[in-house]
Design an enzyme around this catalytic site. Structure first.
Site, PDB file in Angstrom:
ATOM      1  N   THR A 100       0.806  -1.215   0.000  1.00  0.00           N
ATOM      2  CA  THR A 100       0.000   0.000   0.000  1.00  0.00           C
ATOM      3  C   THR A 100       0.842   1.270   0.000  1.00  0.00           C
ATOM      4  OG1 THR A 100      -1.653  -1.202   1.249  1.00  0.00           O
ATOM      5  CG2 THR A 100      -1.778   1.192   1.328  1.00  0.00           C
ATOM      6  N   ARG A 122     -11.285 -10.060  -2.628  1.00  0.00           N
ATOM      7  CA  ARG A 122     -10.642  -9.815  -1.336  1.00  0.00           C
ATOM      8  C   ARG A 122     -10.557  -8.320  -1.049  1.00  0.00           C
ATOM      9  NH1 ARG A 122      -5.608  -7.011   0.365  1.00  0.00           N
ATOM     10  NH2 ARG A 122      -5.061  -7.885   2.392  1.00  0.00           N
ATOM     11  N   VAL A 123     -10.910  -7.940   0.154  1.00  0.00           N
ATOM     12  CA  VAL A 123     -10.812  -6.555   0.593  1.00  0.00           C
ATOM     13  C   VAL A 123      -9.848  -6.497   1.766  1.00  0.00           C
ATOM     14  CG1 VAL A 123     -12.045  -4.623   1.633  1.00  0.00           C
ATOM     15  CG2 VAL A 123     -13.117  -5.941  -0.190  1.00  0.00           C
ATOM     16  N   GLY A 124      -8.882  -5.600   1.682  1.00  0.00           N
ATOM     17  CA  GLY A 124      -7.899  -5.465   2.738  1.00  0.00           C
ATOM     18  C   GLY A 124      -8.199  -4.306   3.666  1.00  0.00           C
ATOM     19  N   ASP A 125      -7.173  -3.846   4.343  1.00  0.00           N
ATOM     20  CA  ASP A 125      -7.341  -2.794   5.350  1.00  0.00           C
ATOM     21  C   ASP A 125      -7.525  -1.408   4.741  1.00  0.00           C
ATOM     22  OD1 ASP A 125      -4.417  -3.083   4.625  1.00  0.00           O
ATOM     23  OD2 ASP A 125      -4.341  -1.222   5.758  1.00  0.00           O
ATOM     24  N   THR A 169       1.046   0.638   5.985  1.00  0.00           N
ATOM     25  CA  THR A 169       1.300  -0.296   4.894  1.00  0.00           C
ATOM     26  C   THR A 169       1.745  -1.600   5.517  1.00  0.00           C
ATOM     27  OG1 THR A 169       2.585  -0.706   2.879  1.00  0.00           O
ATOM     28  CG2 THR A 169       3.694   0.501   4.635  1.00  0.00           C
ATOM     29  N   GLY A 170       1.462  -2.697   4.850  1.00  0.00           N
ATOM     30  CA  GLY A 170       1.870  -3.983   5.404  1.00  0.00           C
ATOM     31  C   GLY A 170       0.803  -5.045   5.212  1.00  0.00           C
ATOM     32  N   HIS A 171       0.741  -5.995   6.150  1.00  0.00           N
ATOM     33  CA  HIS A 171      -0.180  -7.115   6.064  1.00  0.00           C
ATOM     34  C   HIS A 171      -1.580  -6.658   6.439  1.00  0.00           C
ATOM     35  CE1 HIS A 171      -1.426 -11.395   7.516  1.00  0.00           C
ATOM     36  NE2 HIS A 171      -1.874 -11.109   6.320  1.00  0.00           N
ATOM     37  N   GLY A 172      -2.452  -6.518   5.443  1.00  0.00           N
ATOM     38  CA  GLY A 172      -3.763  -5.930   5.638  1.00  0.00           C
ATOM     39  C   GLY A 172      -4.623  -6.639   6.662  1.00  0.00           C
TER      40      GLY A 172
END
Length: 307
Positions: free
Chosen positions: A167, A195-198, A218-221
């Site tokens: 991100t 898929r929807v992330g953060d 940013t990173g692992h959603g």
């Protein structure tokens, strides 16, 4: 100290041959956002333009450089938030839009909703006169190569993530002391369709409050969502922690509680900056203030300055 804009180009392992151009892209976005603030533009103007520039840059995992889902398609998420009113706008799983962050701003300003998704977002974009672009124009050869490698039976998920950062985002404080954030992402390589992330979730993929500060992570959603990372950082700031202290506390908690990796950029209403990384693969971010100094942190966390 004001105005201030802080930009990050995502967390990920950046191969040496791609790092230089990625760094240039982050600096360009930062300087562009800062120039807007110097001319009296709002914090929202600055963060949206900075992120839009990175969406137009194939070096980043947003817009034109987005990674592909398991079907080899682009699905993008973006959000903005205005610290003055706590108004927010977001889009998820959008296709055929060059700048999802600009569409997210339109959702905030032109609808009563906070988020529109998929075909609903596309219909709204058409009603607003936002031009559609061929999906192929958003798919790079590099993204195709990574997608194909990750489809192989013996694919190494970690190796396949290398070379494509996560991100992108920005936070800013304008001359009036107003705060805003913007975040945009193509998501995870070979993610499931839909898929929807953060990124689009208020309090996860970003948060801005004039009384506290603004965050873009940013990173692992999935991990970021579990701990509502952005709002957690601002909670610590409400308790008197500096932006950097709050970032360290929240990222450490995310790692220890859910084994999540990530990085953030943070700013408070006075323009105090904070950026932190916790076992994150190659953070990349840049910041500019009234001296127009740019600082870039590379994969080794070495500092470089360019005035």
């Amino acid at each position: 100290m004001l105005p201030v804009v802080v930009v990050h180009g995502g967390a990920g392992h950046i191969p040496k041959e791609r790092a230089e151009l990625s760094t240039i892209g982050v600096k360009e976005a930062t300087r562009t956002g800062y120039a807007i603030l110097l001319k009296g533009g709002s914090a929202m103007d600055a963060v949206v333009e900075a992120v839009a520039l990175m969406e137009n840059n194939p070096r980043f995992n947003a817009g034109q450089g987005s990674v592909l889902n398991v079907k080899g398609e682009v699905e993008m998420d973006a959000m903005v938030m205005d610290g003055r009113s706590l108004d927010s706008g977001a889009v998820s799983a959008v296709r055929g839009i060059a700048n999802p962050v600009q569409l997210a701003r339109l959702v905030m300003e032109k609808t009563k909703h906070l988020c529109l998704t998929a075909e609903g977002a596309s219909k709204f974009a058409r009603s607003m006169g936002v031009p559609e672009v061929p999906e192929e124009s958003l798919i790079t050869d590099y993204a195709k190569m990574r997608w194909k490698k990750n489809l192989e039976p013996d694919a190494n998920p970690v190796e396949c993530q290398m070379g494509k950062m996560g991100t992108v985002g920005a936070v800013a404080v304008d001359k009036d002391g107003s705060i805003a954030c913007a975040t945009s992402s193509g998501g995870m390589i070979n993610k499931m369709e839909g898929r929807v992330g953060d990124t689009l979730c208020v309090g996860c993929g970003g948060y801005a409050d004039n009384n506290i500060g603004a965050v873009s992570p940013t990173g692992h959603g999935e991990a970021i969502m579990k701990v509502t990372l952005s709002r957690l950082i601002l909670f610590h700031m409400e308790q008197g922690k500096t932006p950097e202290e709050a970032s360290d506390l929240a990222l450490t908690y995310m790692k220890e509680r859910v084994d999540g990796l990530g990085g953030v950029v943070v700013v408070d209403p006075k323009g105090q900056l904070g950026s932190a990384v916790y076992r994150c693969h190659g953070p990349l971010h840049s910041k500019a203030n009234s001296t127009l100094g740019c600082t870039v942190v590379n994969t080794l966390l070495s500092l470089y300055k360019s005035v």
